[in-house]
Design an enzyme around this catalytic site. Structure first.
Site, PDB file in Angstrom:
ATOM      1  N   GLU A 199      42.472  36.973  45.004  1.00  8.16           N
ATOM      2  CA  GLU A 199      43.074  38.309  45.124  1.00  8.16           C
ATOM      3  C   GLU A 199      44.163  38.196  46.197  1.00  8.16           C
ATOM      4  O   GLU A 199      45.344  38.340  45.901  1.00  8.16           O
ATOM      5  CB  GLU A 199      42.003  39.345  45.502  1.00  8.16           C
ATOM      6  N   ASP A 277      39.033  48.622  39.548  1.00 11.32           N
ATOM      7  CA  ASP A 277      38.637  48.179  40.891  1.00 11.32           C
ATOM      8  C   ASP A 277      38.022  49.322  41.716  1.00 11.32           C
ATOM      9  O   ASP A 277      36.802  49.428  41.775  1.00 11.32           O
ATOM     10  CB  ASP A 277      39.811  47.521  41.626  1.00 11.32           C
TER      11      ASP A 277
HETATM   12  N1  ADE Z   1      35.403  45.754  47.499  1.00 14.72           N
HETATM   13  C1  ADE Z   1      35.869  46.808  46.846  1.00 14.72           C
HETATM   14  N2  ADE Z   1      37.061  46.542  46.314  1.00 14.72           N
HETATM   15  C2  ADE Z   1      37.356  45.255  46.629  1.00 14.72           C
HETATM   16  C3  ADE Z   1      38.441  44.395  46.370  1.00 14.72           C
HETATM   17  N3  ADE Z   1      39.500  44.781  45.657  1.00 14.72           N
HETATM   18  N4  ADE Z   1      38.403  43.155  46.881  1.00 14.72           N
HETATM   19  C4  ADE Z   1      37.364  42.764  47.602  1.00 14.72           C
HETATM   20  N5  ADE Z   1      36.316  43.519  47.883  1.00 14.72           N
HETATM   21  C5  ADE Z   1      36.308  44.777  47.399  1.00 14.72           C
HETATM   22 ZN    ZN Z   2      37.135  44.350  43.330  1.00 20.13          ZN
END
Ligand code: ADE
Ligand code: ZN
Length: 326
Positions: A199, A277
């Site tokens: 990410e 998400d």
């Molecule tokens: N917890 C909630 N959303 C998240 C994300 N996008 N990345 C990591 N942890 C998370």
């Molecule tokens: Zn996430």
């Protein structure tokens, strides 16, 4: 127009939704009053104005603060039910929902309270909304592996109420290797395995999520485009990426939605999917993600069909149920 209608009404699966990230400011305020828990914001508007993020950590700080109003089984039910209604409205017919038990057990809320409330909402979703819903327990990677093991122990009496485990929270500095042993144990238990990787973190974290944790899907994974060998492997093995475009925009992973690499991932033959998400924080549920991303990047109807098909292929539905939805 036709593409917009297609995106809105197509049956789809959601595979990357944190239920605590579906907690809308209005419900945070209602629960804070119901439970007598003070929050450091004077109004719904003031809280919503605080939703301006510069990276993942700036979001996580406010996301964990928001979750502090959740106390009773009914609170967890109400949060999940509100999400499931949104899912139904967006033609999500199957959803695999993440939850973060450590956020709650650390405040003295029992594991049973969390899981029973969420699970009851999932059962009602099937019966009353025709939405199939299952739960995935996520370990918080900023905490220790020992804490993750204790959380797993705590959850095992509820083994039949969740289908797998994931790994979320602060990625940088918390590589997958930190959780090698707890994921090995979950694998022995027959749980499905996923992890957030790539990410904000480097492609190396995606490699180790696959090779060390042995996950079946990668959550996000958008940094894979920096590693040609990794792209080849993800395509060849059809390892799904649960991509979250509005999240990536709001957390500044890409400067603009128009710069998002979803089209590149699909055109390289990866099994990418679209997901919300943390929809209460990032400005939209499933259909908002589809509509805004397609409008910004110029993806086509062919991409739309591929994304819908990928969402079911990547799901943990049994093969027969998968075929029925495809
Ligand atoms: N917890 C909630 N959303 C998240 C994300 N996008 N990345 C990591 N942890 C998370
Ligand atoms: Zn996430």
């Amino acid at each position: 127009e036709r593409l917009v209608d297609l995106l809105r009404t197509a049956p789809k699966a959601e595979l990357h939704i944190h239920i605590e990230g579906s907690l809308e400011p209005e419900l945070i305020f209602a629960l804070s009053q119901r439970n007598g828990i003070a929050i450091p914001y004077a109004s719904v508007d003031e809280l919503r104005r605080a939703y301006a993020f510069s990276n993942l950590q700036s979001f996580l700080d406010i996301y964990y603060a928001g979750a502090s109003v959740l106390i009773t089984e009914q609170d967890f039910y109400d949060m999940a039910w509100a999400y499931l209604l949104k899912a139904q409205a967006d033609h999500v017919i199957h959803t695999e929902i993440f939850f973060d038990p450590q956020t709650h057990t650390a405040r003295g809320v029992a594991m049973k309270t969390v899981i029973d409330g969420l699970y009851r909402a999932c059962q009602d979703a099937q019966a009353k909304l025709g939405v199939s819903a299952s739960l995935i327990l996520c370990f918080l990677r900023h905490l220790s592996e020992e804490d993750a093991f204790a959380t797993l122990e705590d959850a095992l009496p509820h083994r039949d109420q969740f289908i797998g485990v994931g790994l979320d929270s602060s990625e940088l500095g918390h590589p997958p290797e930190k959780f090698a042993r707890v994921f090995a144990r979950c694998r022995e238990l027959g749980l499905h395995l996923v992890a957030h990787a790539g990410e904000e973190g480097p492609p190396e974290y995606i490699w180790s999520a696959l090779d060390v944790l042995k996950v079946e899907r990668i959550d996000h994974g958008v940094q894979s485009t920096h590693d040609a060998a990794l792209m080849k492997r993800l395509a060849a093995e059809r390892i799904p990426l649960t991509v979250c475009p509005l999240s990536n925009q709001k957390l500044c992973v890409f400067p603009n939605l128009a710069d998002h690499n979803l089209g590149r991932l699909l055109d390289a033959g990866l099994c990418a999917t679209v997901n919300s998400d943390d929809p209460a924080y990032f400005g939209g549920y499933m259909n908002d993600n589809f509509l805004q991303t397609f409008a910004a990047t110029g993806l086509t109807a062919q991409h739309a069909y591929t994304l819908m098909r990928n969402s079911f292929e990547a799901s943990f539905l049994a093969p027969a149920a998968k075929r029925a939805m495809l």
